[in-house]
Design a protein around this motif. Structure first.
Motif, PDB file in Angstrom:
ATOM      1  N   ARG A 276       0.109   7.319   0.537  1.00  0.00           N
ATOM      2  CA  ARG A 276       1.164   8.243   0.977  1.00  0.00           C
ATOM      3  C   ARG A 276       2.539   7.586   0.892  1.00  0.00           C
ATOM      4  NH1 ARG A 276       3.934   8.844   5.404  1.00  0.00           N
ATOM      5  NH2 ARG A 276       2.680   7.307   6.541  1.00  0.00           N
ATOM      6  N   LEU A 277       2.649   6.350   1.379  1.00  0.00           N
ATOM      7  CA  LEU A 277       3.927   5.634   1.321  1.00  0.00           C
ATOM      8  C   LEU A 277       4.366   5.441  -0.126  1.00  0.00           C
ATOM      9  CD1 LEU A 277       3.492   2.871   4.071  1.00  0.00           C
ATOM     10  CD2 LEU A 277       4.927   4.913   4.161  1.00  0.00           C
ATOM     11  N   ALA A 278       3.409   5.109  -1.003  1.00  0.00           N
ATOM     12  CA  ALA A 278       3.757   4.892  -2.407  1.00  0.00           C
ATOM     13  C   ALA A 278       4.308   6.165  -3.036  1.00  0.00           C
ATOM     14  CB  ALA A 278       2.533   4.392  -3.161  1.00  0.00           C
ATOM     15  N   ARG A 279       3.664   7.308  -2.746  1.00  0.00           N
ATOM     16  CA  ARG A 279       4.162   8.574  -3.298  1.00  0.00           C
ATOM     17  C   ARG A 279       5.568   8.875  -2.789  1.00  0.00           C
ATOM     18  NH1 ARG A 279      -1.216  10.219  -2.187  1.00  0.00           N
ATOM     19  NH2 ARG A 279      -0.504  11.222  -0.263  1.00  0.00           N
ATOM     20  N   GLU A 280       5.797   8.663  -1.487  1.00  0.00           N
ATOM     21  CA  GLU A 280       7.114   8.924  -0.916  1.00  0.00           C
ATOM     22  C   GLU A 280       8.181   8.039  -1.521  1.00  0.00           C
ATOM     23  OE1 GLU A 280       5.421  10.306   3.499  1.00  0.00           O
ATOM     24  OE2 GLU A 280       6.652   8.486   3.268  1.00  0.00           O
ATOM     25  N   CYS A 281       7.790   6.837  -1.968  1.00  0.00           N
ATOM     26  CA  CYS A 281       8.772   5.912  -2.562  1.00  0.00           C
ATOM     27  C   CYS A 281       8.838   6.055  -4.079  1.00  0.00           C
ATOM     28  CB  CYS A 281       8.412   4.474  -2.185  1.00  0.00           C
ATOM     29  SG  CYS A 281       8.533   4.134  -0.419  1.00  0.00           S
ATOM     30  N   GLY A 282       8.178   7.061  -4.641  1.00  0.00           N
ATOM     31  CA  GLY A 282       8.259   7.314  -6.064  1.00  0.00           C
ATOM     32  C   GLY A 282       7.447   6.374  -6.920  1.00  0.00           C
ATOM     33  N   LEU A 283       6.414   5.784  -6.382  1.00  0.00           N
ATOM     34  CA  LEU A 283       5.578   4.852  -7.138  1.00  0.00           C
ATOM     35  C   LEU A 283       4.374   5.581  -7.707  1.00  0.00           C
ATOM     36  CD1 LEU A 283       5.586   1.795  -4.709  1.00  0.00           C
ATOM     37  CD2 LEU A 283       7.214   2.351  -6.521  1.00  0.00           C
ATOM     38  N   ARG A 284       3.862   5.046  -8.810  1.00  0.00           N
ATOM     39  CA  ARG A 284       2.708   5.620  -9.493  1.00  0.00           C
ATOM     40  C   ARG A 284       1.510   4.685  -9.336  1.00  0.00           C
ATOM     41  NH1 ARG A 284       1.125   4.977 -14.922  1.00  0.00           N
ATOM     42  NH2 ARG A 284       3.127   3.923 -15.316  1.00  0.00           N
ATOM     43  N   GLU A 285       0.375   5.218  -8.873  1.00  0.00           N
ATOM     44  CA  GLU A 285      -0.826   4.404  -8.730  1.00  0.00           C
ATOM     45  C   GLU A 285      -1.429   4.123 -10.105  1.00  0.00           C
ATOM     46  OE1 GLU A 285      -3.625   5.745  -5.816  1.00  0.00           O
ATOM     47  OE2 GLU A 285      -5.287   4.605  -6.674  1.00  0.00           O
ATOM     48  N   VAL A 286      -1.685   2.831 -10.378  1.00  0.00           N
ATOM     49  CA  VAL A 286      -2.198   2.434 -11.697  1.00  0.00           C
ATOM     50  C   VAL A 286      -3.550   1.738 -11.607  1.00  0.00           C
ATOM     51  CG1 VAL A 286       0.084   2.254 -12.754  1.00  0.00           C
ATOM     52  CG2 VAL A 286      -0.896   0.247 -11.600  1.00  0.00           C
ATOM     53  N   GLN A 287      -3.997   1.399 -10.406  1.00  0.00           N
ATOM     54  CA  GLN A 287      -5.287   0.704 -10.303  1.00  0.00           C
ATOM     55  C   GLN A 287      -5.841   0.836  -8.890  1.00  0.00           C
ATOM     56  OE1 GLN A 287      -5.190  -3.554 -10.692  1.00  0.00           O
ATOM     57  NE2 GLN A 287      -7.337  -3.715 -11.248  1.00  0.00           N
ATOM     58  N   PHE A 288      -7.178   0.982  -8.821  1.00  0.00           N
ATOM     59  CA  PHE A 288      -7.889   0.891  -7.551  1.00  0.00           C
ATOM     60  C   PHE A 288      -9.192   0.151  -7.823  1.00  0.00           C
ATOM     61  CE2 PHE A 288      -9.588   1.358  -3.578  1.00  0.00           C
ATOM     62  CZ  PHE A 288     -10.714   2.161  -3.519  1.00  0.00           C
ATOM     63  N   ASN A 289      -9.337  -1.066  -7.244  1.00  0.00           N
ATOM     64  CA  ASN A 289     -10.500  -1.927  -7.482  1.00  0.00           C
ATOM     65  C   ASN A 289     -11.183  -2.181  -6.140  1.00  0.00           C
ATOM     66  OD1 ASN A 289     -12.293  -4.088  -7.962  1.00  0.00           O
ATOM     67  ND2 ASN A 289     -11.098  -4.712  -9.748  1.00  0.00           N
ATOM     68  N   GLU A 290     -12.338  -1.508  -5.930  1.00  0.00           N
ATOM     69  CA  GLU A 290     -13.043  -1.687  -4.665  1.00  0.00           C
ATOM     70  C   GLU A 290     -13.598  -3.093  -4.511  1.00  0.00           C
ATOM     71  OE1 GLU A 290     -15.707   1.870  -4.822  1.00  0.00           O
ATOM     72  OE2 GLU A 290     -15.096   1.990  -2.712  1.00  0.00           O
ATOM     73  N   THR A 291     -13.995  -3.701  -5.657  1.00  0.00           N
ATOM     74  CA  THR A 291     -14.547  -5.060  -5.593  1.00  0.00           C
ATOM     75  C   THR A 291     -13.497  -6.045  -5.115  1.00  0.00           C
ATOM     76  OG1 THR A 291     -16.066  -4.546  -7.389  1.00  0.00           O
ATOM     77  CG2 THR A 291     -15.696  -6.873  -6.899  1.00  0.00           C
ATOM     78  N   SER A 292     -12.296  -5.976  -5.715  1.00  0.00           N
ATOM     79  CA  SER A 292     -11.204  -6.879  -5.307  1.00  0.00           C
ATOM     80  C   SER A 292     -10.454  -6.357  -4.100  1.00  0.00           C
ATOM     81  CB  SER A 292     -10.227  -7.063  -6.471  1.00  0.00           C
ATOM     82  OG  SER A 292     -10.874  -7.595  -7.601  1.00  0.00           O
ATOM     83  N   ARG A 293     -10.756  -5.071  -3.727  1.00  0.00           N
ATOM     84  CA  ARG A 293     -10.102  -4.437  -2.577  1.00  0.00           C
ATOM     85  C   ARG A 293      -8.581  -4.433  -2.756  1.00  0.00           C
ATOM     86  NH1 ARG A 293     -14.161  -7.740  -0.064  1.00  0.00           N
ATOM     87  NH2 ARG A 293     -15.938  -6.482   0.553  1.00  0.00           N
ATOM     88  N   VAL A 294      -8.125  -3.894  -3.892  1.00  0.00           N
ATOM     89  CA  VAL A 294      -6.698  -3.890  -4.193  1.00  0.00           C
ATOM     90  C   VAL A 294      -6.305  -2.514  -4.725  1.00  0.00           C
ATOM     91  CG1 VAL A 294      -7.083  -4.786  -6.523  1.00  0.00           C
ATOM     92  CG2 VAL A 294      -4.841  -5.062  -5.459  1.00  0.00           C
ATOM     93  N   LEU A 295      -5.128  -2.046  -4.307  1.00  0.00           N
ATOM     94  CA  LEU A 295      -4.461  -0.873  -4.842  1.00  0.00           C
ATOM     95  C   LEU A 295      -3.216  -1.350  -5.572  1.00  0.00           C
ATOM     96  CD1 LEU A 295      -4.644   1.676  -1.903  1.00  0.00           C
ATOM     97  CD2 LEU A 295      -5.327   2.183  -4.238  1.00  0.00           C
ATOM     98  N   ALA A 296      -2.945  -0.844  -6.789  1.00  0.00           N
ATOM     99  CA  ALA A 296      -1.787  -1.268  -7.562  1.00  0.00           C
ATOM    100  C   ALA A 296      -0.912  -0.054  -7.860  1.00  0.00           C
ATOM    101  CB  ALA A 296      -2.221  -1.962  -8.847  1.00  0.00           C
TER     102      ALA A 296
END
Length: 412
Positions: A21-41
């Motif tokens: 939600r914060l990323a969308r509000e700041c105009g960012l685009r989600e490019v990765q979601f890795n459950e193994t590494s537990r990271v959102l990019a």
């Protein structure tokens, strides 16, 4: 084994949906979601990349440094409010920004770009320009020191992340080792309980009670215990007891050859686990490694030497040549069998399911089959009365015979 399974649940320091939600509000685009590494990019319009490690609260920012080119900045323990600031202003990581200086207007007195100038007409250096150079140098030094301090903080942050991961790995290794040790201890405890249960069942089957008439009866009372694995009785009423742990006890008058055999073996040699005694100085000893020694007729020696089966019991009969050997598989061989025993074997169609046979010096005999049934015969009236009395206490598991009314009866 009943082994408790332990599951470790990973709790998110930054809730995934709140981060998105914060990323969308700041105009960012989600490019990765890795459950193994537990990271959102996420990626900003100017190409800045944000890696949010949502379980640890660490944020990595990848941006273009004014002097160093592409750089990585990390910050640990980031809250949602700080994450919003980082999304808006990535260089907030380092607690200072890289500021672009606006150009001064042409002709302005305040615009002094010369680092060092000298007025050759006056022959003196322009002190105002020197002050400008010194001030600029001081400002640059201040900026460099700030960058150094920020770099040191960044190094500490990155090292802290590495240390945190190593600490978590070490904690995980410690938990795994503790779990391994707990399971190993549980396995040993269960094995010990199972062995003890097996020992109790074995002792119950072979008999925990006894009745006897022997020489040195009081000594035998002390020598016979629940952990007595084997009892041997001589025709003269002497006795010998073997124990589960490998030790033994006996009365005076033990056969000379048997006494010597027991006391001349090295402590490192296997201990005996079965002994049988008979009249005319005959005996048979079997050791825990399967080897055996005996004194008896030649036909017994020939049998033991040629037959590879493990011996379960040996009995010596009325004459020196008489013997009865039962093997672990229930098979048997004998010479000079008493008539009553021979008739019982024939009545059972010579089935190879014997557990044990005992013989006495005067034609007495006892037979036990693997199905739990037992028979005996050619006993005196006194002996029959003793057996009848013992049967009221439990099942008879062994009877040994001697001369002059000596006997040993074991029961459950």
């Amino acid at each position: 084994d009943n082994v408790a399974n332990t599951k470790y649940t990973v709790m998110a320091a930054l809730p995934i949906e709140e981060v998105r939600r914060l990323a969308r509000e700041c105009g960012l685009r989600e490019v990765q979601f890795n459950e193994t590494s537990r990271v959102l990019a996420f990626l900003s319009e100017d190409g800045t990349r944000f890696n949010v490690y949502y379980t640890t609260g660490t944020v990595g920012t990848y941006l273009l440094h004014p002097r160093q080119g592409k750089t990585q900045l990390f910050r640990r323990n980031v809250s949602l409010s700080l994450l919003r600031e980082i999304f808006v202003k990535p260089r907030i990581h380092t607690d200072f920004g890289y500021h672009h200086r606006d150009n001064y207007n042409d002709g302005s007195d305040s615009q002094r770009k010369r680092a060092r100038t000298i007025d050759w007409d006056n022959g003196e250096q322009n002190t105002a320009d020197i002050d400008e150079e010194e001030s600029a140098a001081k400002k640059q030094l201040e900026k460099l020191l700030a960058e150094k301090s920020a770099m040191e903080r960044e190094i500490n942050e990155v090292q802290g992340i590495i240390d945190d991961h190593e600490r978590r790995r070490e904690e995980e290794r410690e938990r795994e080792e503790e779990e391994r040790q707990r399971q190993e201890e549980e396995r040993r405890r269960n094995d010990a309980i199972e062995r003890e249960n097996d020992n109790e069942e074995m002792r119950r089957r072979r008999g925990v009670g006894a009745s006897w008439c022997l020489k040195e009866s009081e000594d035998f009372r002390n020598n016979f215990r629940e952990d007595t694995s084997c009892v041997a009785v001589g025709s003269d009423g002497t006795h010998l007891c073997l124990y589960d742990a490998g030790s033994w006890a006996y009365s005076s008058g033990l056969l000379g050859g048997l006494h010597k055999l027991l006391h001349t073996r090295a402590l490192s040699h296997p201990s005996p686990d079965y002994i049988a005694m008979g009249s005319m100085n005959r005996y048979y000893v079997q050791f825990k490694n399967g080897k055996s020694e005996w004194v008896g007729p030649q036909n017994l020696s020939d049998l033991i030497q040629k037959d590879n089966r493990r011996v379960k019991s040996v009995a010596f009969g009325e004459d020196f040549q008489d013997y009865f050997v039962v093997f672990e598989d229930g098979g048997y061989e004998y010479v000079g069998c008493p008539s009553g025993l021979s008739s019982k074997i024939e009545a059972r169609r010579s089935r190879g399911d014997l557990e044990k046979v005992t013989l006495g010096p005067n034609g007495e005999w006892g037979l036990w089959a693997k199905n739990g049934k037992s028979w005996w015969g050619n006993l005196s009236n006194d002996m029959m009365e003793s057996i009848s009395s013992v049967e009221k206490k439990g099942a008879i598991t062994n009877i040994l015979f001697g001369n002059d009314g000596y006997y040993f009866i074991r029961h459950t």
